[in-house]
Write an enzyme that holds these catalytic residues in place. Structure first.
Site, PDB file in Angstrom:
ATOM      1  N   CYS A 269      41.394  40.142  42.714  1.00 52.28           N
ATOM      2  CA  CYS A 269      40.364  39.527  43.563  1.00 52.28           C
ATOM      3  C   CYS A 269      40.940  38.464  44.504  1.00 52.28           C
ATOM      4  CB  CYS A 269      39.232  38.965  42.713  1.00 52.28           C
ATOM      5  SG  CYS A 269      39.660  37.531  41.691  1.00 52.28           S
ATOM      6  N   HIS A 317      36.421  34.446  39.753  1.00 53.11           N
ATOM      7  CA  HIS A 317      36.342  35.615  40.633  1.00 53.11           C
ATOM      8  C   HIS A 317      36.011  35.152  42.043  1.00 53.11           C
ATOM      9  CE1 HIS A 317      36.067  39.916  41.409  1.00 53.11           C
ATOM     10  NE2 HIS A 317      35.028  39.647  42.184  1.00 53.11           N
ATOM     11  N   HIS A 329      35.080  42.780  47.757  1.00 52.34           N
ATOM     12  CA  HIS A 329      35.874  42.189  46.688  1.00 52.34           C
ATOM     13  C   HIS A 329      36.584  43.272  45.889  1.00 52.34           C
ATOM     14  CE1 HIS A 329      32.943  42.581  43.043  1.00 52.34           C
ATOM     15  NE2 HIS A 329      32.642  43.490  43.934  1.00 52.34           N
TER      16      HIS A 329
END
Length: 354
Positions: A269, A317, A329
């Site tokens: 990520c 994240h 993402h």
């Protein structure tokens, strides 16, 4: 000497049987083994209870979140390890140069010592009496005095270089110890990531093919929306650099998630957001918990394309906002880079960079 006598046994007593032999013992052993097997089966059933697909998905989500948190720690440890290695290499280069300079200084000092030895320790008054030219002698004496000053400086230089090299070696020992600690830290986080991913895979294997496909699909938008967006095109970015970062993220759609990866073939990520902004000429730090401090915080109500959006209480994240409540993402293993709503995870904050 008395003869050895056998122990007296009553003719009315039957010999005692070994309680650990015979059919009864075999029956007891069989029952014990059966009981142990039942207990083991019960323990296994307790360790692996029947879970509904929803429970499996919830547990897998939790494992993936833990794996991602460990991935970000791994990324941070790797960054620190790389920095420590670079510092150690620079220190070794300095030590090598200092050693070469020390050798040159020692050679110069040796030449002074050789000249003194050849001069032979003659008394200055006697040398003046023997010389045919007092003026020439005085010139030589002045030169000798200057040579003596140079020799003193050379000695001081050698001593300074020796002390400097000793300091470099001590600093090098510290850097080596730091690098070793970073290596152990990397291994710990790598082990955690692999353990969590393996546990998640074991749980996913209990789903049917259709259930697993539905889980992997999650809340990702259909492929037809990947390029066009819901309103016919990506929302306008607030600046050219943000637009470049968003364009890069669109170009990464479909690339696989690989923990620790920064592209161009795969990403995790924070690796994706770092690569997207690097393409726009902006250098971001490596981890989610450092990227969130790499720009100006913006409230959720003022998000603009190119902003970094962060999730979970531990800021584990990150995605790249593209407008209309969506982001691009790298979600998790098995789920490639894709467009998803920012509502699919607990929102933790946003940062505007560039």
């Amino acid at each position: 000497m008395a003869a050895h006598r056998k122990p007296h046994r009553s003719p009315h007593r039957k010999p005692q049987r070994n309680p650990l032999a015979g059919p009864a013992a075999r029956t007891a052993a069989t029952l014990a083994l059966a009981g142990a097997a039942a207990g083991a089966a019960g323990g296994l059933a307790h360790a692996e209870p029947h879970l509904t697909p929803a429970q499996i998905k919830a547990r897998v989500d939790a494992l993936y979140q833990q794996a991602e948190a460990a991935t970000e720690k791994y990324n941070g440890a790797k960054e620190r390890s790389d920095t420590a290695r670079e510092a150690l290499d620079a220190l070794r280069d300095r030590a090598a140069r200092s050693t070469e300079q020390l050798s040159a200084s020692r050679a110069a000092l040796g030449s002074f010592a050789t000249a003194q030895y050849r001069a032979g320790g003659m008394d200055p008054g006697l040398r003046l009496a023997l010389t045919s030219s007092p003026d020439a002698y005085l010139e030589q004496a002045a030169l000798a005095e200057r040579v003596g000053d140079r020799q003193a400086r050379a000695v001081a230089d050698v001593r300074r270089r020796i002390a400097g090299i000793a300091g470099l070696r001590a600093e090098g020992d510290k850097r080596v110890a730091e690098l070793e600690e970073r290596r152990r830290e990397l291994l710990r986080h790598k082990s955690t990531v692999r353990d969590r991913l393996a546990a998640a895979e074991r749980l996913l294997a209990r789903l049917t093919a259709e259930q697993r496909a539905a889980y992997e699909r999650g809340t990702a938008e259909p492929a037809r929306a990947d390029r066009s967006g819901r309103d016919g095109g990506p929302a306008a970015a607030p600046g050219s650099r943000a637009a470049q970062a968003v364009a890069y993220a669109y170009g990464a759609l479909g690339r696989p998630y690989v923990w620790g990866a920064t592209g161009p073939g795969s990403y995790d990520c924070s690796g994706l957001t770092q690569a997207a902004w690097k393409a726009a000429g902006v250098s971001l730090p490596r981890t989610t918990y450092t990227q969130i401090d790499a720009g100006r915080r913006v409230p959720r109500s003022q998000l603009a394309p190119g902003d970094l959006v962060f999730f979970y209480s531990g800021v584990t994240h990150v995605g790249l906002y593209i407008g209309d409540g969506r982001m691009i993402h790298a979600p998790r293993p098995g789920a490639p880079v894709r467009i998803a709503p920012i509502d699919e995870m607990p929102f933790a904050g946003a940062t505007r960079v560039g």
